[in-house]
Design an enzyme around this catalytic site. Structure first.
Site, PDB file in Angstrom:
ATOM      1  CG  HIS A 158       2.651   5.254  -2.050  1.00  0.00           C
ATOM      2  ND1 HIS A 158       1.499   5.646  -1.413  1.00  0.00           N
ATOM      3  CD2 HIS A 158       3.145   6.357  -2.658  1.00  0.00           C
ATOM      4  CE1 HIS A 158       1.296   6.938  -1.626  1.00  0.00           C
ATOM      5  NE2 HIS A 158       2.279   7.395  -2.378  1.00  0.00           N
ATOM      6  CB  CYS A 200       0.179   0.542   2.503  1.00  0.00           C
ATOM      7  SG  CYS A 200      -0.455   2.226   2.615  1.00  0.00           S
TER       8      CYS A 200
END
Length: 466
Positions: A158, A200
């Site tokens: 992430h 991301c």
């Protein structure tokens, strides 16, 4: 006299050609000698934990198999992974990790250099810098590179604007990471470095920050403002085997690795791989992300084998490999998506379902709290009429200490951002960029979260993100 001048010009041209040929020959000899003494290094990082994040460790294990098949030695491959997936009670194939629906075991033989509590930003920095004294736990392996060596770094997890997550706090912040890369370059202990980054908003880690003269080439799964995507997810167009209730891989990651499995890496350049991965990760302009390039882009003219080695083709590569539409799940939603699929599974006992549903509700409740609270604080502290937004391509924030303090202040009262909440980092950066004071942030956070029960998201227990 004319004949004399002609002969002189001809002699001069011949001399120049001989001189140029000699210079090229000299450089070729130097490069050949350098290549003969060059070592390929690799650092592979899975920055998450938990079975619902299966895909990140699966990605790293697959990457290891590619490099190993390519001829890199274990002593030169350094692996960061929490190592809580292969033998997890949720894993339908104990001791095995796969990265694609028809894939073979990619866990076998993977070095466990830094696992559990030792998967940290500090250890990652120390490994890159070759700083053994800066390590805490683990195998002690570092990138002990010399001037002619090549370094390949692959990170998957992430992320958020200006940061990459890790399973142990604090996270990797762009300014700290770029400083590590600058320090590594200043040490003169490598020739060139290539980074592949899956997260991301991963473009924001390098945008406006990474100089072009460090001999470092980077590709990222997404630009500075968008999510990256999990794939081979249950219930999607490209599902895992029915016994799996979690995503097996990430779209950008499986795109480059499945290409490396079947391409001739001795002839395919990094640029050619980038273009293939870019097309597949865009996912037919539907649900996908924009793969980006940063740094010393001339390096992309080199063959992939310079960094990943050149082994035999993988005959067991995934049969779905193509640039056709892939079923995907947004990175930050993939863990809860996986947990819901587990809950729906008929294999779980009644008590397990009760506990899992409770966990899902706790996670989604905290996420809703983060979203609503940050939006409320934003509305109070940032005057939308006078808000200064940074131009595309600009660095996220100038004062990184301010950004980190904003995050710590928020977490002090409102609980850990978690790997979900880091999507709001840009809001905290905008506060710094627009002159919001720390006192104002403290007051606003305390006013909205003073009575909030943080539970397991108390930073006093789990640590601060910054």
């Amino acid at each position: 006299m004319a004949a004399f001048h002609f002969a002189l010009v001809l002699l001069t041209l011949l001399s120049l050609q001989f001189s140029e040929a000699s210079r090229l020959s000299l450089f070729a000899s130097t490069n050949d000698a350098q290549a003969a003494n060059s070592t390929k290094w690799a650092v592979l990082v899975a920055g998450s934990n938990g079975y619902s994040n299966y895909r990140h460790q699966a990605d790293v294990c697959h990457a290891y198999q590619i490099l190993k098949r390519g001829g890199l030695k274990d002593e030169n491959i350094i692996v960061f992974m929490y190592d809580d997936i292969a033998n997890n009670t949720m894993n339908p194939r104990p001791g095995v990790i796969i990265n694609s629906p028809n894939g073979s075991d990619v866990y076998a033989g993977v070095p466990k250099d830094y696992t559990g509590d030792y998967v940290t930003a500090a250890n990652f920095y120390a490994v890159l810098l070759g700083n053994s004294s800066g390590l805490t736990g683990g195998s002690g392996k570092v990138v002990a590179s010399k001037p002619g060596d090549k370094i390949f770094v692959y990170f998957t997890d992430h992320g958020g604007p200006g940061l990459l997550c890790m399973p142990n706090l604090p996270y990797i912040y762009a300014n700290d990471f770029i400083q590590v890369l600058k320090t590594k370059h200043a040490s003169g202990t490598y020739d060139e470095m290539v980074l592949y980054v899956e997260a991301c908003e991963s473009g924001s880690v390098f945008e406006g920050l990474l100089p072009e003269d460090l001999n470092i080439y980077v590709t990222t799964a997404s630009n500075a403002n968008e999510s990256s995507w999990g794939t081979y997810c249950p219930g999607s167009l490209t599902p895992p085997p029915p016994e799996y209730n979690t995503c097996l891989g990430d779209l950008y990651s499986i795109s480059w690795m499945e290409d490396s499995d079947v391409a001739d890496l001795n002839t395919e350049t990094l640029e050619e791989q980038y273009l293939k991965v870019k097309a597949r990760t865009l996912n037919n302009n539907t649900v996908g992300s924009h793969v980006m390039q940063y740094g010393t882009q001339l390096i992309s003219n080199e063959t992939v084998s310079v960094y990943q080695g050149s082994g035999t083709l993988n005959s067991t590569s995934n049969t779905f490999q193509s640039i056709s539409f892939m079923g995907v799940v947004e990175q930050r939603a993939a863990d809860v998506y996986s947990m819901r699929k587990m809950y729906e599974s008929s294999t779980l006992e009644a008590q397990q379902k009760i506990e899992l549903l409770k966990e899902i509700k706790e996670i989604t409740s905290h996420r809703a709290h983060l979203d609503s609270t940050i939006e409320s604080i934003k509305g109070e502290l940032l005057d939308q009429e006078y808000l200064k937004e940074r131009a595309p391509g600009s660095v996220l924030v100038d004062d990184w200490d301010c950004l980190k303090s904003m995050i710590r202040t928020f977490e002090k009262y409102c609980g850990s951002l978690t790997q979900y909440g880091v999507k709001h980092t840009r809001t905290f950066a905008n506060m710094c960029n627009n002159g919001v004071t720390m006192d104002a942030m403290d007051e606003a956070s305390k006013g909205r979260c003073g009575s909030y029960s943080m539970g397991k998201w108390n930073p006093a227990t789990v640590g601060y993100s910054a």
